[in-house]
Motif scaffolding. Structure first.
Motif, short mmCIF file in Angstrom:
data_model
loop_
_atom_site.label_atom_id
_atom_site.label_comp_id
_atom_site.label_asym_id
_atom_site.label_seq_id
_atom_site.Cartn_x
_atom_site.Cartn_y
_atom_site.Cartn_z
N ALA A 4 -2.48 -17.83 -11.01
CA ALA A 4 -3.86 -17.39 -11.10
C ALA A 4 -4.26 -17.11 -12.55
CB ALA A 4 -4.07 -16.14 -10.24
N ARG A 5 -3.33 -16.50 -13.32
CA ARG A 5 -3.63 -16.19 -14.72
C ARG A 5 -3.78 -17.47 -15.54
NH1 ARG A 5 0.99 -12.14 -16.37
NH2 ARG A 5 -0.05 -12.31 -18.42
N LEU A 6 -2.93 -18.47 -15.27
CA LEU A 6 -3.04 -19.73 -15.98
C LEU A 6 -4.34 -20.45 -15.63
CD1 LEU A 6 0.62 -21.08 -15.74
CD2 LEU A 6 -0.54 -20.22 -17.77
N GLY B 74 -8.41 -24.44 14.25
CA GLY B 74 -7.64 -24.46 15.49
C GLY B 74 -6.29 -23.78 15.42
N ALA B 75 -5.83 -23.44 14.22
CA ALA B 75 -4.54 -22.76 14.07
C ALA B 75 -4.50 -22.11 12.70
CB ALA B 75 -3.37 -23.73 14.24
N PRO B 76 -3.85 -20.96 12.57
CA PRO B 76 -3.71 -20.35 11.24
C PRO B 76 -2.89 -21.25 10.31
CG PRO B 76 -3.16 -18.79 13.00
CD PRO B 76 -3.25 -20.14 13.64
N VAL B 77 -3.26 -21.26 9.04
CA VAL B 77 -2.59 -22.10 8.05
C VAL B 77 -2.00 -21.21 6.96
CG1 VAL B 77 -2.93 -23.87 6.29
CG2 VAL B 77 -4.09 -24.08 8.50
N ASP B 78 -0.75 -21.48 6.60
CA ASP B 78 -0.07 -20.75 5.53
C ASP B 78 -0.54 -21.34 4.20
OD1 ASP B 78 1.63 -19.67 3.65
OD2 ASP B 78 3.44 -19.91 4.86
N LEU B 79 -1.48 -20.67 3.54
CA LEU B 79 -2.03 -21.18 2.29
C LEU B 79 -1.00 -21.16 1.17
CD1 LEU B 79 -5.67 -19.74 2.34
CD2 LEU B 79 -4.82 -21.95 3.16
N ASP B 80 -0.06 -20.23 1.22
CA ASP B 80 1.01 -20.21 0.21
C ASP B 80 1.85 -21.49 0.29
OD1 ASP B 80 0.31 -17.75 -0.83
OD2 ASP B 80 1.58 -16.64 0.57
N LEU B 81 2.13 -21.92 1.51
CA LEU B 81 2.89 -23.16 1.68
C LEU B 81 2.09 -24.35 1.18
CD1 LEU B 81 5.27 -24.80 2.69
CD2 LEU B 81 4.31 -24.70 5.00
N LEU B 82 0.78 -24.37 1.48
CA LEU B 82 -0.05 -25.47 0.97
C LEU B 82 -0.04 -25.48 -0.55
CD1 LEU B 82 -3.24 -25.65 3.23
CD2 LEU B 82 -1.12 -26.95 3.37
N LEU C 95 -5.25 -24.18 -9.60
CA LEU C 95 -5.25 -23.79 -8.19
C LEU C 95 -6.01 -22.48 -8.03
CD1 LEU C 95 -4.08 -24.78 -5.49
CD2 LEU C 95 -2.11 -23.33 -5.91
N ILE C 96 -6.97 -22.47 -7.13
CA ILE C 96 -7.83 -21.32 -6.89
C ILE C 96 -7.61 -20.82 -5.46
CG2 ILE C 96 -10.23 -20.52 -6.73
CD1 ILE C 96 -10.92 -22.73 -8.75
N ARG C 97 -7.48 -19.52 -5.29
CA ARG C 97 -7.40 -18.90 -3.97
C ARG C 97 -8.65 -18.06 -3.77
NH1 ARG C 97 -2.09 -18.72 -1.88
NH2 ARG C 97 -3.01 -17.63 -0.12
N THR C 98 -9.31 -18.23 -2.62
CA THR C 98 -10.56 -17.52 -2.38
C THR C 98 -10.82 -17.44 -0.88
OG1 THR C 98 -12.91 -17.45 -2.99
CG2 THR C 98 -11.98 -19.61 -2.53
N ARG C 99 -11.99 -16.96 -0.53
CA ARG C 99 -12.44 -16.93 0.86
C ARG C 99 -13.81 -17.57 0.94
NH1 ARG C 99 -9.35 -13.46 3.99
NH2 ARG C 99 -10.90 -13.60 5.65
N CYS C 100 -14.11 -18.22 2.04
CA CYS C 100 -15.42 -18.85 2.25
C CYS C 100 -15.92 -18.47 3.64
CB CYS C 100 -15.34 -20.37 2.13
SG CYS C 100 -15.11 -20.95 0.42
N SER C 101 -17.19 -18.13 3.70
CA SER C 101 -17.78 -17.71 4.97
C SER C 101 -18.13 -18.87 5.88
CB SER C 101 -19.04 -16.88 4.70
OG SER C 101 -19.99 -17.66 3.97
N GLY C 102 -18.22 -20.08 5.33
CA GLY C 102 -18.56 -21.23 6.15
C GLY C 102 -18.58 -22.49 5.32
N ALA C 103 -18.97 -23.61 5.95
CA ALA C 103 -18.95 -24.90 5.28
C ALA C 103 -19.89 -24.94 4.09
CB ALA C 103 -19.32 -25.99 6.28
N GLU C 104 -21.05 -24.30 4.21
CA GLU C 104 -22.01 -24.34 3.11
C GLU C 104 -21.42 -23.74 1.85
OE1 GLU C 104 -26.57 -22.83 2.08
OE2 GLU C 104 -25.78 -22.66 4.12
N GLU C 105 -20.75 -22.60 1.98
CA GLU C 105 -20.15 -21.96 0.82
C GLU C 105 -18.98 -22.78 0.28
OE1 GLU C 105 -18.28 -17.61 -0.54
OE2 GLU C 105 -18.87 -17.96 1.56
N LEU D 254 -8.02 -23.30 -2.33
CA LEU D 254 -7.56 -22.97 -0.98
C LEU D 254 -8.34 -21.74 -0.54
CD1 LEU D 254 -3.73 -23.42 -1.55
CD2 LEU D 254 -5.27 -24.98 -0.35
N ALA D 255 -9.11 -21.90 0.51
CA ALA D 255 -10.02 -20.83 0.93
C ALA D 255 -9.77 -20.45 2.38
CB ALA D 255 -11.48 -21.28 0.76
N GLN D 256 -9.57 -19.16 2.62
CA GLN D 256 -9.47 -18.65 3.98
C GLN D 256 -10.87 -18.56 4.56
OE1 GLN D 256 -6.63 -17.85 5.90
NE2 GLN D 256 -8.27 -17.93 7.42
N GLY D 257 -11.02 -18.95 5.81
CA GLY D 257 -12.32 -18.90 6.45
C GLY D 257 -12.58 -17.55 7.09
#
Length: 451
Positions: free
Chosen positions: A7-9, A64-72, A109-119, A144-147
């Motif tokens: 994240a710092r890089l 349809g299933a939880p995804v391990d974003l760290d693995l991705l 690589l960016i980690r974030t959250r998104c409320s929906g497709a538009e965002e 990589l964004a958690q919904g």
């Protein structure tokens, strides 16, 4: 690499990354040569400055299933580590440009959250609009964004075509979907492909291909008419008009094509020919079409810009029926396939159109790579090629078949065309597709075509 360090890089500015890289010991960077396709993309960048014309901008929705974003994230880093194209930057002295392959060049690589497709889509477009530092990199940007729900996530992929194409995107998705107990496939070097291509061009087969394509574009018809005069260059601002047809229509196009011993691609190409010939007022049409460029052994596993844009000369429409156009399109494309390894950028001896491509003003795209269903960690995958308000060509007509029919868009250069003109072309295209599909249903097997 820890998530905190990554994240710092990623937060460093291009100038800070360049200073850091200069201070770190690293393996010797290897310099190569651009392919003809890469050279055209580099020259296009000089035309359009920082507008993201030739930039992959894909949004992947995982549901349809939880995804391990760290693995991705780990898989993305591993993918970059083994594919040299994604560890490449470009150095230029003003007169020449050369690709430079680095031993290490982690992605942004960016980690974030998104409320929906538009965002999520807005974030992908924002990443695409941010200028790329081609001299220092990194060139791959992944978010990589958690919904809003545990079983929703987004993977956003943004990268210049200089190092990536649609097939490369599918290879990335394959790697993300690879079961944990299996090994990744081989990763042939893009530089090896480029070296082999240069050798092939000097071979008898390469010289024969050059002769074939020169004859195909000889006395080429003029470009399609535009609403405004073509300037000496274009900034490639663009827009898209979307469309969709039903499963019945898509199946009808396929059935009509199969009746002529042709593929769905050829059937849709025949529809595009009819619509664009109607717009241009002549049946002789020079239309660009995409080939994967991966016909050499091992080519299917190469990440990089191997996409080849070749002309297809459509000029003998017979009685003007869909069946006649399909037969003519089949003959034209099959003849060209024998010489499909020849770079399209080398075909035009004289400039036919001003701007970012010397030969082609209009291109047809048929993309069935995403037609099959795919899962990543048990989640269903849905991909979207996002509109960046750009136009790679004057006109690009794209068709994406799927289980519910086919959808697509007409992308047009807004400096050349009015939206109303683009909409008329789309309306005629879908009407002609429906007409061709009805003809396939009404014509019984054994009637209306050769045995």
């Amino acid at each position: 690499m820890t998530a905190d360090l990554a994240a710092r890089l990623a937060a460093l500015t291009p100038e800070q990354r360049a200073r850091l890289r200069a201070r770190l010991p690293r393996a010797r960077a290897v310099r190569h040569q651009l392919t003809p396709g890469q050279l055209r993309l580099w020259e296009t960048r000089q035309w359009v400055a920082d507008r993201p014309v030739d930039v992959v901008c894909q949004a992947v929705h995982l549901t349809g299933a939880p995804v391990d974003l760290d693995l991705l994230a780990a898989r993305v880093h591993g993918f970059v580590a083994v594919h040299e194209a994604l560890r490449t930057t470009f150095e230029s002295d003003g007169a020449a440009v050369r690709p430079v392959v680095h031993a290490q060049l982690p992605p942004r690589l960016i980690r974030t959250r998104c409320s929906g497709a538009e965002e999520a889509h807005a974030l992908a477009r924002e990443l695409a609009a941010e200028p790329f530092d081609l001299g220092n990199g990194p060139l791959l940007r992944v978010a990589l964004a958690q919904g809003p729900m545990a079983d929703q996530a987004w993977l956003l992929v943004v990268v210049p075509n200089l190092v990536f194409d649609a097939w490369s995107f599918e290879l990335l998705l394959d790697e993300l979907a690879r079961p944990a107990d299996t090994d990744p496939p081989a990763a042939p070097a893009f530089s090896a492909f480029a070296h082999e291509q240069r050798g092939w061009l000097e071979s008898p087969a390469g010289r024969a291909a050059a002769t074939y394509w020169a004859s195909e574009v000889a006395d080429a018809p003029p470009p399609l008419p535009t609403d405004r005069p073509r300037p000496a260059g274009t900034g490639r601002a663009g827009a898209r008009v979307p469309f969709a047809v039903s499963r019945t229509v898509a199946e009808g196009i396929l059935a009509a094509a199969q009746r002529e011993a042709a593929t769905a691609y050829t059937g849709w190409l025949a529809v595009a020919w009819a619509a664009l010939a109607e717009h241009g007022g002549r049946d002789d049409l020079l239309l660009g079409t995409f080939t994967a460029g991966r016909d050499r052994p091992g080519g299917t596993d190469v990440v990089g810009y191997l996409l080849n844009v070749l002309p297809v000369r459509l000029r003998d429409a017979g009685d003007g029926s869909h069946a006649a156009r399909t037969r003519a399109a089949r003959a034209a494309t099959r003849a060209g396939l024998a010489h499909a390894a020849y770079p399209g950028e080398l075909i035009a001896e004289a400039r036919r159109v001003p701007g970012t491509h010397p030969l082609l003003d209009a291109v047809f795209v048929f993309d069935n790579l995403g037609e099959a269903t795919r899962e990543i960690q048990g989640a269903q995958v849905a991909t979207a090629d996002l509109d960046k308000d750009t136009a790679r060509y004057d006109l690009t007509l794209a068709v994406y078949p799927g289980p519910d029919g086919a959808d697509g868009w007409l992308e047009y250069d807004t400096e050349l065309y009015e939206e109303s003109t683009a909409r008329r072309i789309v309306e005629r295209f879908t009407a002609l597709a429906e007409q061709a599909a009805r003809g396939a249903v009404e014509t019984r097997p054994g009637e209306g075509g050769p045995a």
